[in-house]
Design an enzyme around this catalytic site. Sequence first.
Site, mmCIF file in Angstrom:
data_model
loop_
_atom_site.group_PDB
_atom_site.id
_atom_site.type_symbol
_atom_site.label_atom_id
_atom_site.label_comp_id
_atom_site.label_asym_id
_atom_site.label_seq_id
_atom_site.Cartn_x
_atom_site.Cartn_y
_atom_site.Cartn_z
ATOM 1 N N ASP A 1 -5.754 10.445 2.884
ATOM 2 C CA ASP A 1 -6.344 9.832 1.689
ATOM 3 C C ASP A 1 -7.826 10.182 1.548
ATOM 4 O O ASP A 1 -8.294 10.537 0.465
ATOM 5 C CB ASP A 1 -6.179 8.306 1.738
ATOM 6 C CG ASP A 1 -4.730 7.904 1.927
ATOM 7 O OD1 ASP A 1 -3.847 8.773 1.776
ATOM 8 O OD2 ASP A 1 -4.480 6.725 2.236
ATOM 9 N N LEU B 1 -2.344 4.198 -4.107
ATOM 10 C CA LEU B 1 -3.087 5.312 -4.716
ATOM 11 C C LEU B 1 -4.484 5.454 -4.098
ATOM 12 O O LEU B 1 -5.368 6.082 -4.673
ATOM 13 C CB LEU B 1 -3.184 5.122 -6.239
ATOM 14 C CG LEU B 1 -1.844 5.051 -6.985
ATOM 15 C CD1 LEU B 1 -2.065 4.775 -8.473
ATOM 16 C CD2 LEU B 1 -1.041 6.336 -6.818
HETATM 17 C C1 GLA Z 1 -1.258 5.551 3.745
HETATM 18 C C2 GLA Z 1 -2.211 6.076 4.827
HETATM 19 C C3 GLA Z 1 -2.124 7.601 4.918
HETATM 20 C C4 GLA Z 1 -0.676 8.069 5.078
HETATM 21 C C5 GLA Z 1 0.220 7.412 4.028
HETATM 22 C C6 GLA Z 1 1.676 7.710 4.238
HETATM 23 O O1 GLA Z 1 -1.682 5.995 2.488
HETATM 24 O O2 GLA Z 1 -3.530 5.700 4.520
HETATM 25 O O3 GLA Z 1 -2.921 8.052 5.993
HETATM 26 O O4 GLA Z 1 -0.216 7.820 6.375
HETATM 27 O O5 GLA Z 1 0.063 6.002 4.001
HETATM 28 O O6 GLA Z 1 1.959 9.042 4.016
#
Ligand code: GLA
Length: 380
Positions: free
Chosen positions: A173, A126
């Site tokens: 994120d 998260l």
């Molecule tokens: C992690 C990475 C993101 C993305 C997700 C998978 O959260 O930090 O950049 O690649 O995995 O969708």
Amino acid sequence: MTDKKLLAQQFEQYFDVMADCFVHAPGRVNLIGEHTDYNGGFVLPAAINFGTDIVAKAREDRQVNVVALDYAQQQASFSLDDIQHDHAMGWSNYIRGVLLILQKHFPLSKGADLVVTGNVPQGAGLSSSASFEIAILKCFAELNQLPLDGIQAALLGQQAENEFVGCSCGIMDQLISAMGHKDQAMLLDCRSLQVEFTPIPPQHSLMIINSNVKRGLVDSEYNLRRQQCEQAAKVMQVELLRDADMNMLVQHKSSLSREAYLRARHVISENDRTVAMFEALKHADMPRISELMRQSHLSMQEDFAITVKPIDILVDIIHAELGERGGVRMTGGGFGGCVIALVPDDLVESIQATIEQQYQSQTGIKESVFICTAEQGAFA
Ligand code: GLA
């Protein structure tokens, strides 16, 4: 959100002065579009009502002093002129990395005293770390009156994580933590960094269920997936998998390893599903949402190989009850972590009861459930 007054009091106890800067940056949940960001594709996350809070005050010198309330009140101190990796207090590297990178773009005149706390479950997919990075950037931007916007902040946070912390994550994120909108999901084109928003369907809840599976080998498996995607793009002679389609993939099948073929199939199909999901959300088309999230989960399970057994069980339990009335899939990088379900409000209780009855007895692990709302990003 954590009680501001209480945090201000704690700050005063540690530093003997009053804080004058309060920032919050949210964690995120991704509705669809997994492992597409570093392939230049689309993602569809929402910022959530869990995040990182910082109270701070600028200093006249260039010292940075941080108290981490959630790490037994550990304290880290360093100068803006001498930022080194800290092996003992891993959490402080997010601050160190961000401030090192920030100074390459903006001169920082002031250090700061800070108290930091957060309530994003760690290691659950998260984005507790991205919310930490964005909160630090917001805090130093305010204290130094920097003209830093959300997109720039996201890029700096990602760069700090790639270069200083050592995880080669994509941009999703940090960008949603910076730019999220209340009650909305954000379609992000990870190549152009253009964003579009659409409401979470009314009378529906974002239900996040933490499988509580201990995640292992996450970074190495994550980096391996990236390499496999890059290999597939190279064989198909495209810059990024974003530029490939199913026809190209079929044409190049014999030149690709089995893994590279499957990984690329996930990314290409997931990009299409993400754009389709944005349309389905706009029309609150629940049967379509249900189908797209189901396909996304199966693709992560079979083609991208990032789900684990308890997560598949959890998704199946929820899907069996939800049917076409909502959607459910694993969310985040994989190998454990959380499941996201978009659930009509009147089904929330019964779904929760079903999970309680079935998940632990089938897996031996107890879940945790969070009913979330979509929130405003730190720079939005
Ligand atoms: C992690 C990475 C993101 C993305 C997700 C998978 O959260 O930090 O950049 O690649 O995995 O969708």
